[in-house]
Structures are given as C-alpha cells and as structure tokens.
Design a protein around this motif. Sequence first.
Motif, short mmCIF file in Angstrom:
data_model
loop_
_atom_site.label_atom_id
_atom_site.label_comp_id
_atom_site.label_asym_id
_atom_site.label_seq_id
_atom_site.Cartn_x
_atom_site.Cartn_y
_atom_site.Cartn_z
N LEU A 17 -7.28 -4.16 -3.09
CA LEU A 17 -6.33 -5.30 -3.34
C LEU A 17 -5.98 -5.28 -4.87
O LEU A 17 -4.84 -5.33 -5.37
N ALA A 18 -6.87 -5.02 -5.65
CA ALA A 18 -6.79 -4.81 -7.17
C ALA A 18 -5.70 -3.82 -7.71
O ALA A 18 -5.08 -3.77 -8.37
N THR A 19 -6.25 -2.59 -6.90
CA THR A 19 -5.68 -1.46 -7.00
C THR A 19 -3.88 -1.49 -6.87
O THR A 19 -2.95 -1.04 -7.48
N ALA A 20 -3.58 -2.30 -5.60
CA ALA A 20 -2.24 -2.48 -4.95
C ALA A 20 -1.43 -3.52 -6.04
O ALA A 20 -0.36 -3.29 -6.32
N ASP A 21 -2.43 -4.57 -6.48
CA ASP A 21 -1.78 -5.38 -7.50
C ASP A 21 -1.36 -4.56 -8.80
O ASP A 21 -0.43 -4.82 -9.39
N PRO B 128 -5.15 6.22 -8.94
CA PRO B 128 -5.55 5.14 -9.38
C PRO B 128 -7.08 5.25 -9.92
O PRO B 128 -7.88 6.17 -9.36
N PRO B 129 -7.71 4.31 -10.69
CA PRO B 129 -9.20 4.62 -10.93
C PRO B 129 -9.73 3.99 -9.67
O PRO B 129 -9.57 2.91 -9.12
N ALA C 175 1.72 -2.64 -8.18
CA ALA C 175 2.91 -3.47 -8.13
C ALA C 175 3.51 -3.89 -9.56
O ALA C 175 4.63 -4.22 -9.84
N GLN C 176 2.45 -3.83 -10.54
CA GLN C 176 2.89 -4.35 -11.79
C GLN C 176 3.37 -3.22 -12.54
O GLN C 176 4.09 -3.50 -13.88
N ARG C 177 3.25 -2.08 -12.11
CA ARG C 177 4.11 -0.96 -12.83
C ARG C 177 5.39 -0.89 -12.91
O ARG C 177 6.04 -1.12 -12.14
N LEU D 255 0.72 -1.08 0.04
CA LEU D 255 0.14 0.06 0.02
C LEU D 255 0.94 1.22 -0.03
O LEU D 255 0.26 2.38 -0.48
N ALA D 256 2.15 1.18 0.49
CA ALA D 256 2.92 2.39 0.47
C ALA D 256 3.23 2.90 -0.82
O ALA D 256 3.57 4.11 -0.89
N ALA D 257 3.00 2.36 -2.02
CA ALA D 257 3.14 2.60 -3.34
C ALA D 257 1.89 3.58 -3.76
O ALA D 257 2.19 4.25 -4.69
#
Length: 134
Positions: free
Chosen positions: A125-129, A42-43, A132-134, A34-36
């Motif tokens: 969780l979807a937003t954090a995922d 985000p949407p 992390a992919q960026r 979540l720190a990111a």
Amino acid sequence: MTVLLVDVANTVGARPDGWWRDRAGATARLLDRLAALPGTAPPGPDGAPVPVTALVAVVEGRARDVAAPAGVRVVRAEGSGDDALAAAAAELADGDDDLLVVTADRGLRDRLPGAARVTGPGWLLATADAAAQR
C-alpha cells in the motif's frame, strides 16, 4: 526481476477505509492503483530495489468479477482465495523470476513455496501510494 503475487482481500482489508460497504469497488480501486507497478523498481521491504516484471492478483468472493486493468493478471478464485493463491505461488515459483507474495495471513504464509519471499500489505500500500504521487 520480481513477480508480485497479491492476496487482494487481505490487502484491501488492511486499511479501514469503508471497503466492507463495497468489496468489489474497493478491489477494483486497488487493482487500478497496482497497475502502475509493473515496469518499476520501487524500494522493497528490505530497502533494495524490487524490479517488478509482473503483478498477479488473487480475487475472491464478491470481488471475483472485477475487471482486470492492463498490466495486472487476475486469478479469480472459484472457492477459497487461500487455495488459489497457494496454487498460483507454486506455479510462479517454478519460473525464472523471484516471487514476492503480499499477505498478512500467517496460515497462508505456511503454505507458500520455500523460494517465495513474503511481505505484508503495508509495504504494498505504501509502494502504491508513492507510485500514485509520481
């Protein structure tokens, strides 16, 4: 601008990934992810961008002593996590930023200030995922 207020125990428990074997470890991993989010847009749950200015995470029980990663304000519940989250929501709702609370707890949702928007852990969780992919 939006402050995210996260019910960490509720969010950690949303995925059956073995978190119950190590609650503190699961909490620390979630907080690191979540720190990111602060400083991003985000949407949101409705698809509109959510410019995250701050992230406040309420931790409780065995996870209360986890380290706070940079960019995350951790509220350590001395007793009930729900009580601590409701108090933090009341404090944050008085600020200039929008408040988006992340919890699936219906009883807790009823205790939040009227100005607070609420979404479930799935969105976070979807937003954090995605972050992390960026």
